[in-house]
Design an enzyme around this catalytic site. Structure first.
Site, PDB file in Angstrom:
ATOM      1  N   ARG A  47       0.842  -1.203   0.000  1.00  0.00           N
ATOM      2  CA  ARG A  47       0.000   0.000   0.000  1.00  0.00           C
ATOM      3  C   ARG A  47       0.878   1.253   0.000  1.00  0.00           C
ATOM      4  O   ARG A  47       0.519   2.285  -0.546  1.00  0.00           O
ATOM      5  CB  ARG A  47      -0.980   0.007   1.185  1.00  0.00           C
ATOM      6  CG  ARG A  47      -1.788   1.300   1.262  1.00  0.00           C
ATOM      7  CD  ARG A  47      -3.127   1.204   2.015  1.00  0.00           C
ATOM      8  NE  ARG A  47      -3.088   0.431   3.231  1.00  0.00           N
ATOM      9  CZ  ARG A  47      -2.491   0.804   4.369  1.00  0.00           C
ATOM     10  NH1 ARG A  47      -1.888   1.975   4.441  1.00  0.00           N
ATOM     11  NH2 ARG A  47      -2.507   0.011   5.420  1.00  0.00           N
ATOM     12  N   TYR A  99     -14.440  18.201 -16.223  1.00  0.00           N
ATOM     13  CA  TYR A  99     -14.809  16.786 -16.386  1.00  0.00           C
ATOM     14  C   TYR A  99     -15.928  16.458 -15.386  1.00  0.00           C
ATOM     15  O   TYR A  99     -15.766  16.678 -14.183  1.00  0.00           O
ATOM     16  CB  TYR A  99     -13.590  15.892 -16.155  1.00  0.00           C
ATOM     17  CG  TYR A  99     -13.947  14.435 -16.056  1.00  0.00           C
ATOM     18  CD1 TYR A  99     -14.389  13.741 -17.166  1.00  0.00           C
ATOM     19  CD2 TYR A  99     -13.881  13.767 -14.841  1.00  0.00           C
ATOM     20  CE1 TYR A  99     -14.755  12.412 -17.069  1.00  0.00           C
ATOM     21  CE2 TYR A  99     -14.241  12.436 -14.744  1.00  0.00           C
ATOM     22  CZ  TYR A  99     -14.680  11.771 -15.862  1.00  0.00           C
ATOM     23  OH  TYR A  99     -15.050  10.450 -15.769  1.00  0.00           O
ATOM     24  N   ASP A 170      -5.447  19.272 -15.291  1.00  0.00           N
ATOM     25  CA  ASP A 170      -5.837  17.949 -15.779  1.00  0.00           C
ATOM     26  C   ASP A 170      -5.330  17.861 -17.225  1.00  0.00           C
ATOM     27  O   ASP A 170      -5.852  18.515 -18.124  1.00  0.00           O
ATOM     28  CB  ASP A 170      -7.372  17.809 -15.690  1.00  0.00           C
ATOM     29  CG  ASP A 170      -7.876  16.423 -16.112  1.00  0.00           C
ATOM     30  OD1 ASP A 170      -7.139  15.714 -16.822  1.00  0.00           O
ATOM     31  OD2 ASP A 170      -9.009  16.068 -15.742  1.00  0.00           O
ATOM     32  N   LYS A 195      -6.789   6.700 -20.107  1.00  0.00           N
ATOM     33  CA  LYS A 195      -6.998   7.170 -21.461  1.00  0.00           C
ATOM     34  C   LYS A 195      -5.727   6.935 -22.306  1.00  0.00           C
ATOM     35  O   LYS A 195      -5.387   5.799 -22.544  1.00  0.00           O
ATOM     36  CB  LYS A 195      -7.444   8.630 -21.422  1.00  0.00           C
ATOM     37  CG  LYS A 195      -8.519   8.925 -20.340  1.00  0.00           C
ATOM     38  CD  LYS A 195      -9.833   8.214 -20.589  1.00  0.00           C
ATOM     39  CE  LYS A 195     -10.820   8.247 -19.417  1.00  0.00           C
ATOM     40  NZ  LYS A 195     -11.106   9.534 -18.818  1.00  0.00           N
TER      41      LYS A 195
HETATM   42  C1  PLP Z   1     -11.653  10.046 -17.660  1.00  0.00           C
HETATM   43  C2  PLP Z   1     -11.270  11.376 -17.141  1.00  0.00           C
HETATM   44  C3  PLP Z   1     -11.108  11.611 -15.766  1.00  0.00           C
HETATM   45  C4  PLP Z   1     -11.419  10.540 -14.718  1.00  0.00           C
HETATM   46  O1  PLP Z   1     -10.564   9.460 -14.799  1.00  0.00           O
HETATM   47  P1  PLP Z   1     -10.960   7.932 -14.411  1.00  0.00           P
HETATM   48  O2  PLP Z   1      -9.702   7.196 -14.702  1.00  0.00           O
HETATM   49  O3  PLP Z   1     -12.116   7.556 -15.264  1.00  0.00           O
HETATM   50  O4  PLP Z   1     -11.310   7.942 -12.960  1.00  0.00           O
HETATM   51  C5  PLP Z   1     -10.699  12.869 -15.370  1.00  0.00           C
HETATM   52  N1  PLP Z   1     -10.473  13.855 -16.259  1.00  0.00           N
HETATM   53  C6  PLP Z   1     -10.630  13.674 -17.586  1.00  0.00           C
HETATM   54  C7  PLP Z   1     -10.362  14.803 -18.514  1.00  0.00           C
HETATM   55  C8  PLP Z   1     -11.026  12.435 -18.073  1.00  0.00           C
HETATM   56  O5  PLP Z   1     -11.194  12.265 -19.388  1.00  0.00           O
END
Ligand code: PLP
Length: 373
Positions: A47, A99, A170, A195
């Site tokens: 962890r 988001y 982000d 992604k």
């Molecule tokens: C998908 C996404 C998130 C969240 O991520 P998860 O891995 O689905 O928890 C946050 N910001 C953006 C821009 C995203 O496309």
């Protein structure tokens, strides 16, 4: 080292004796202590840290030019940890098209603990005017989801810095291949590695990368360690594996997104296309300044409403109608129905994640889909 080399080598710790070229997956949850009780390898319990997670964090920190990185079980877990690191009563400035998963976290989980405003971050005067004595953070997401709005990271970071406010970016849509927010003045970068970094729609993950390993960073690390929002060794291995081809995959995503943009911009049933790499984009100049290319995401408005948009996405054979993005396969979705009833996303908007299939197949598929309306 240049970025293609970093992507391949920085996540590969090879200290075992058998000369394997690829780092193995270390499943052990616990690590043997020395006679004096210390941990000679630095690993004690998974962890807290694990060799695969450590390798992923190394490559993430190097790609974003940060001092330190933390890998999480999801992008949302990374975002939540940032919110949890703020003192109760802190104020955040967030983008009006943040988001939706993180916007909903703030509204549903942090409503009684934090204050937040969702504003247009392109209005720099409004950003300045929105800073209050308790403002601690400006959250930037660029390109944004799903309108592909571009925010000037350097301008926001400069405003924030003057007011002793932190800037978080982000960077999920751009990836460190196309945009490096820390170099532009941001304090922290967030990713959904689910992604482009993972890149194959088969592993969930998130990340935070810090410009400095300061007190705030130590607090973030402490929350993660105590809360346990960590990715497993296999998830880390998969993400490291994906990152190796990230620089080359991004070239293909950009090329296909650009070609789809040109096709859609010339289609009579399309009202408008949003792609930061196209001169038609309202913040094209800012995109050009801070990104090396427009990325693999675009969205467009069909002539009509939700009915027409759904008819297009339901008439495609190569594009899969699914949420998420950044994989090698092209995905498409009617965004408003994913975001729910309180969405501000136009009902005729279709979001596209341009994959790495042959562009002529993709164009033919969209052409047939648009013929259905
Ligand atoms: C998908 C996404 C998130 C969240 O991520 P998860 O891995 O689905 O928890 C946050 N910001 C953006 C821009 C995203 O496309």
């Amino acid at each position: 080292m240049k970025i293609e080399t970093i992507a391949i080598h920085a996540g590969n710790q090879l200290d075992q004796g058998n000369k394997a070229v690829i780092q193995p997956i270390t499943l052990s949850t616990t690590f043997e202590r020395a006679e004096d009780g210390s941990y000679p390898t630095g690993y004690s319990y998974s962890r807290s840290n694990n060799p695969n997670r450590n390798s992923l964090e190394n490559v993430l920190a190097k790609l974003e030019n940060g001092a330190a990185a933390a890998a999480f079980s999801s992008g949302n877990a990374a975002g939540m940890t940032v919110f949890q690191s703020l003192e109760p009563g802190s104020h955040l400035i967030c983008p009006d098209d943040m988001y939706h998963g993180l916007r909903n976290q703030l509204k549903n989980i942090f409503a009684n603990k934090l204050e937040f405003d969702f504003i247009d971050l392109n209005d720099l005067e409004l950003v300045k005017a929105s800073i209050k004595p308790n403002t601690k953070l400006i959250w930037v997401e660029t390109p944004s989801n799903p309108l592909l709005k571009i925010t000037d990271i350097a301008a926001i970071a400069a405003i924030a810095k003057k007011a002793s406010v932190k800037t978080v970016c982000d960077n999920t849509f751009a990836t460190p291949i196309l945009q490096r927010p820390l170099d532009l003045g941001a304090d922290l970068v967030m990713h959904s590695t689910t992604k482009y970094l993972g890149g194959h729609s088969d592993v969930l993950g998130g990340a935070l990368i810090a410009r400095e390993a300061d007190e705030w960073w130590l607090k973030i690390k402490q929350i993660q360690e105590m809360g346990g929002s960590i990715p497993g060794p296999f998830d880390c291995y998969m993400t490291v594996r994906g990152i190796k081809t990230l620089p080359y995959r991004m070239k293909g995503h950009v090329e296909n997104a650009m070609r789809l943009t040109v096709f859609l911009e010339n289609h009579p049933k399309v009202e408008r296309v949003f792609y930061p790499g196209a001169a038609s984009h309202p913040q094209f100049a800012i995109a050009k300044k801070q990104m090396s290319a427009g990325g693999g995401m675009l969205s467009f408005l069909v002539k009509g409403g939700a009915k027409e948009a759904l008819a297009v996405v339901n008439n495609l054979k190569i594009f899969t109608q699914a949420t998420s993005l950044g994989g090698v396969e092209s995905l498409i979705e009617h965004r408003a129905s994913v975001e729910g009833p309180d969405t501000k996303t136009p009902q005729n908007l279709i979001r596209v994640s341009a994959g790495l299939e042959n562009i002529e197949d993709l164009i033919a598929d969209l052409n047939a889909g648009l013929a259905a309306i």
